[in-house]
Design a protein around this motif. Sequence first.
Motif, PDB file in Angstrom:
ATOM      1  N   LYS A 163       0.919  -1.119  -0.011  1.00 31.23           N
ATOM      2  CA  LYS A 163       0.029   0.132  -0.020  1.00 31.23           C
ATOM      3  C   LYS A 163       0.865   1.100   0.113  1.00 31.23           C
ATOM      4  O   LYS A 163       0.455   2.098  -0.574  1.00 31.23           O
ATOM      5  N   LYS A 164       2.117   1.147   0.949  1.00 32.86           N
ATOM      6  CA  LYS A 164       2.685   2.573   0.730  1.00 32.86           C
ATOM      7  C   LYS A 164       3.560   2.619  -0.613  1.00 32.86           C
ATOM      8  O   LYS A 164       3.668   3.586  -0.973  1.00 32.86           O
TER       9      LYS A 164
ATOM     10  N   TRP B 161      -6.642   5.257  -2.052  1.00 29.74           N
ATOM     11  CA  TRP B 161      -5.614   4.590  -1.417  1.00 29.74           C
ATOM     12  C   TRP B 161      -4.645   5.437  -0.407  1.00 29.74           C
ATOM     13  O   TRP B 161      -3.809   4.568   0.302  1.00 29.74           O
TER      14      TRP B 161
ATOM     15  N   SER C  39       6.772   8.126   4.588  1.00 27.15           N
ATOM     16  CA  SER C  39       6.057   6.841   4.778  1.00 27.15           C
ATOM     17  C   SER C  39       7.056   5.407   4.784  1.00 27.15           C
ATOM     18  O   SER C  39       6.391   4.528   4.623  1.00 27.15           O
TER      19      SER C  39
ATOM     20  N   PRO D 206      -3.738   6.884   2.644  1.00 29.55           N
ATOM     21  CA  PRO D 206      -4.448   7.115   4.089  1.00 29.55           C
ATOM     22  C   PRO D 206      -4.318   8.589   4.585  1.00 29.55           C
ATOM     23  O   PRO D 206      -3.368   9.362   4.027  1.00 29.55           O
ATOM     24  N   SER D 207      -5.237   8.891   5.716  1.00 28.20           N
ATOM     25  CA  SER D 207      -5.084  10.208   6.322  1.00 28.20           C
ATOM     26  C   SER D 207      -3.704  10.577   6.954  1.00 28.20           C
ATOM     27  O   SER D 207      -3.258   9.593   7.472  1.00 28.20           O
TER      28      SER D 207
ATOM     29  N   ALA E 175       1.090   4.116  -2.936  1.00 25.87           N
ATOM     30  CA  ALA E 175       0.728   5.505  -2.616  1.00 25.87           C
ATOM     31  C   ALA E 175       1.687   6.660  -2.960  1.00 25.87           C
ATOM     32  O   ALA E 175       1.626   7.548  -3.619  1.00 25.87           O
TER      33      ALA E 175
ATOM     34  N   LYS F 208      -3.210  14.403   2.954  1.00 26.89           N
ATOM     35  CA  LYS F 208      -3.740  14.000   2.340  1.00 26.89           C
ATOM     36  C   LYS F 208      -4.960  15.157   1.614  1.00 26.89           C
ATOM     37  O   LYS F 208      -5.144  14.952   0.287  1.00 26.89           O
TER      38      LYS F 208
END
Length: 395
Positions: free
Chosen positions: A2-3, A179, A121, A181-182, A6, A70
């Motif tokens: 996911k990172k 995708w 991240s 995140p906050s 992003a 975000k």
Amino acid sequence: MKKRLATYIIALGVFGIVNTELGVVGILPQISDRFNVSASQAGMLVSMFALIIALSGPFATLLFSGINRKTILGLVVVVFAISNLVSAFSPTYSVLMLCRVFPAFLHPVYFSVAFAAAASSVPKEQSAAAVAKVFTGLTVGMVLGVPITSFIGDRYSLEVAFLFSAIVNMITFIGIVIWIPSMPVEEKLTYGKQLRIMLKPQLWMNIAATCFILAALYSLYSYFAEYLIDVTNMSGRTISFMLVIFGASGIFGNLCAGKFLSKNITVTISVYLLLLGAVYLLIFYAGKYMFPMILIIVIWGAVFAGGLIIGQTWLTSEALEAPEFANSLFVSFANLGVVFGTALGGWFLARMGTHSIVWSGISFLILASVCIGVKIRLFDFKESKSKTGNNSANR
């Protein structure tokens, strides 16, 4: 996973924003015809955009510094999407200029937050590599944005060319919403604390070095086509292909630079200056010959793109306490370096001929080397000596 996704979404946003900034270069003749303005007036769409970035970068970033990252990323790409959408159907040149001016204020905000978000991240030792992936979007946008937009404009229409950038930015917005995140600001820095980094003399040495590195890069790259036409005797079609090769090798060089920076920033930037100087000497002495120049362009593209992340990492390494504000300084002074490099390269071209613009790049490399050497000698060496002394005293 996911990172990593992003990071690529953020990089796509960088591409969309850079394509909005520079892609218009490929459709300036059509803009001039559509709105019945001179070539110089049409060119103002590019120069005004860059000038606003250089002047407003740090202040715009300060203004948005306390907002969820975000939210900022999503807001900026939506503004750019709307700007391109309205640009596609602008009734007058004035409306088109307004559509360029307003998003230009947010350009450095996206970059500053994007670099900081990518770096935060991942673990600290992987931050340079993560930022390098974001820079891939910048590299692709800078090198391929113009030919892509030009092709779309010629093949279809001016409206479709603008809509292409709008679609890229909207796809990025969807990706950010789904995708990413906050990313709330855990510790909101006061404006005063962020501005206080400007009092560090070692930061100003890094700023100067970064500005000169970007000037060294663009003093030649800005006249890429002129050099290949006048010195190497390449055709226009071949030059277009060379731009693609230049960009493709740039992606590779960008990622390699990120890996080397993760190991040692000072050694990487020192070796980089020598490598770029060697490439420029090769261009000067072998630029007249077609096949050697093609090989040089492959190397040049990789080295050129690596200089972008090296300059960003070098500047921000002295302002880790205010990463977003430091990144905004990079965006502003990088654009200033582009202005300096283009101006001196143009002076060499006009006064001494196209072949001599290489020396404008080497001149800026010498200035960057002096700044880095002085900074290492006066600050880094002194700091390491102080730490050694303290360790001896503790024993």
